[in-house]
Design an enzyme around this catalytic site. Structure first.
Site, PDB file in Angstrom:
ATOM      1  N   ASP A  73     -18.228  52.315  60.112  1.00 31.61           N
ATOM      2  CA  ASP A  73     -18.398  51.177  59.204  1.00 31.61           C
ATOM      3  C   ASP A  73     -19.510  51.497  58.226  1.00 31.61           C
ATOM      4  O   ASP A  73     -20.395  52.308  58.506  1.00 31.61           O
ATOM      5  CB  ASP A  73     -18.735  49.904  59.977  1.00 31.61           C
ATOM      6  CG  ASP A  73     -18.524  48.634  59.144  1.00 31.61           C
ATOM      7  OD1 ASP A  73     -17.820  48.700  58.114  1.00 31.61           O
ATOM      8  OD2 ASP A  73     -19.071  47.590  59.519  1.00 31.61           O
ATOM      9  N   GLY A  74     -19.442  50.861  57.090  1.00 30.90           N
ATOM     10  CA  GLY A  74     -20.484  50.989  56.083  1.00 30.90           C
ATOM     11  C   GLY A  74     -20.499  49.739  55.230  1.00 30.90           C
ATOM     12  O   GLY A  74     -19.504  49.022  55.152  1.00 30.90           O
TER      13      GLY A  74
ATOM     14  N   GLU B 147     -18.908  53.643  53.487  1.00 34.81           N
ATOM     15  CA  GLU B 147     -17.755  53.817  54.375  1.00 34.81           C
ATOM     16  C   GLU B 147     -17.414  55.303  54.514  1.00 34.81           C
ATOM     17  O   GLU B 147     -17.185  55.797  55.618  1.00 34.81           O
ATOM     18  CB  GLU B 147     -16.542  53.046  53.844  1.00 34.81           C
ATOM     19  CG  GLU B 147     -16.697  51.538  53.832  1.00 34.81           C
ATOM     20  CD  GLU B 147     -16.517  50.858  55.172  1.00 34.81           C
ATOM     21  OE1 GLU B 147     -16.362  51.544  56.214  1.00 34.81           O
ATOM     22  OE2 GLU B 147     -16.532  49.613  55.191  1.00 34.81           O
TER      23      GLU B 147
ATOM     24  N   ASP C  26     -12.573  50.101  59.353  1.00 34.97           N
ATOM     25  CA  ASP C  26     -12.144  48.815  58.800  1.00 34.97           C
ATOM     26  C   ASP C  26     -12.020  48.897  57.276  1.00 34.97           C
ATOM     27  O   ASP C  26     -11.850  47.890  56.607  1.00 34.97           O
ATOM     28  CB  ASP C  26     -13.079  47.682  59.226  1.00 34.97           C
ATOM     29  CG  ASP C  26     -14.488  47.809  58.682  1.00 34.97           C
ATOM     30  OD1 ASP C  26     -14.781  48.764  57.934  1.00 34.97           O
ATOM     31  OD2 ASP C  26     -15.327  46.943  59.016  1.00 34.97           O
TER      32      ASP C  26
ATOM     33  N   HIS D 110     -14.646  42.513  61.463  1.00 34.08           N
ATOM     34  CA  HIS D 110     -15.149  41.199  61.881  1.00 34.08           C
ATOM     35  C   HIS D 110     -14.066  40.379  62.577  1.00 34.08           C
ATOM     36  O   HIS D 110     -13.958  39.171  62.380  1.00 34.08           O
ATOM     37  CB  HIS D 110     -15.725  40.436  60.681  1.00 34.08           C
ATOM     38  CG  HIS D 110     -16.691  41.246  59.889  1.00 34.08           C
ATOM     39  ND1 HIS D 110     -17.950  41.565  60.338  1.00 34.08           N
ATOM     40  CD2 HIS D 110     -16.552  41.849  58.675  1.00 34.08           C
ATOM     41  CE1 HIS D 110     -18.562  42.310  59.428  1.00 34.08           C
ATOM     42  NE2 HIS D 110     -17.738  42.502  58.420  1.00 34.08           N
TER      43      HIS D 110
ATOM     44  N   ASP E 115     -20.809  47.674  62.744  1.00 33.68           N
ATOM     45  CA  ASP E 115     -21.320  46.769  61.714  1.00 33.68           C
ATOM     46  C   ASP E 115     -22.782  46.426  61.989  1.00 33.68           C
ATOM     47  O   ASP E 115     -23.621  46.425  61.078  1.00 33.68           O
ATOM     48  CB  ASP E 115     -20.462  45.501  61.667  1.00 33.68           C
ATOM     49  CG  ASP E 115     -20.904  44.559  60.573  1.00 33.68           C
ATOM     50  OD1 ASP E 115     -20.809  44.936  59.378  1.00 33.68           O
ATOM     51  OD2 ASP E 115     -21.370  43.446  60.897  1.00 33.68           O
TER      52      ASP E 115
END
Length: 155
Positions: A13-14, A52, A78, A132, A142
């Site tokens: 994630d980023g 990301e 994601d 999320h 996250d």
């Protein structure tokens, strides 16, 4: 559908506060023996998409150093930008000499080129997961990315 049983799973994630703005990235590498490795980092001024990509690149570099495997890796992100970029768009960008369909230069080409090299050398199955949405590993990534980003500007 999984192409193979992965020896390693990598969640990434980023994100940024503002876009551009201070950004953070994170990855969790999970070996078949359930050993995990968490990595993260931050940049002062960047974009969500760069973070990301940076998460994936750093995770794959860590795999090369710390996790000898038979090249069977599942990357779960994601970011549709990352997942579709690698799985669908990159071959067309390369054919057009790193130009989009509209003829503009591909954004983040420097990072895409790093990722392209690794993607060609390893057997990677690229998966997308909704962010999320309760996936514990995605939520942890996250959290790690946000923590790394917050360290740039402690309260």
């Amino acid at each position: 559908m999984t192409l193979f049983e992965a020896e390693l799973k990598i969640y990434t994630d980023g994100g940024c506060t503002g876009n551009p703005g201070p950004g953070g990235w994170a990855a969790i590498i999970i070996a078949s023996n359930h050993e995990t490795c968490e990595i993260s980092g931050a940049e002062i001024s960047t974009t969500n998409n760069r973070m990301e990509l940076t998460a994936v690149i750093n995770a794959l570099e860590t795999v090369r150093r710390k996790f000898p495997c038979e090249n069977s890796i599942e990357v779960i992100t994601d970011s549709k930008y990352v997942q579709k970029g690698v799985s669908e768009w990159m071959s067309r960008w390369i054919a057009r000499r790193w130009r989009t369909a509209s003829g503009k230069p591909v954004k983040n080409q420097d990072l895409w080129m790093k990722l392209m090299k690794t993607n060609r050398e390893l057997m990677i199955d690229w998966k997308w997961v909704r962010g999320h949405a309760g996936n514990m590993w995605n939520e942890r990534c996250d959290e790690l990315a946000a923590r790394a980003r917050a360290q740039l500007y402690p309260n």
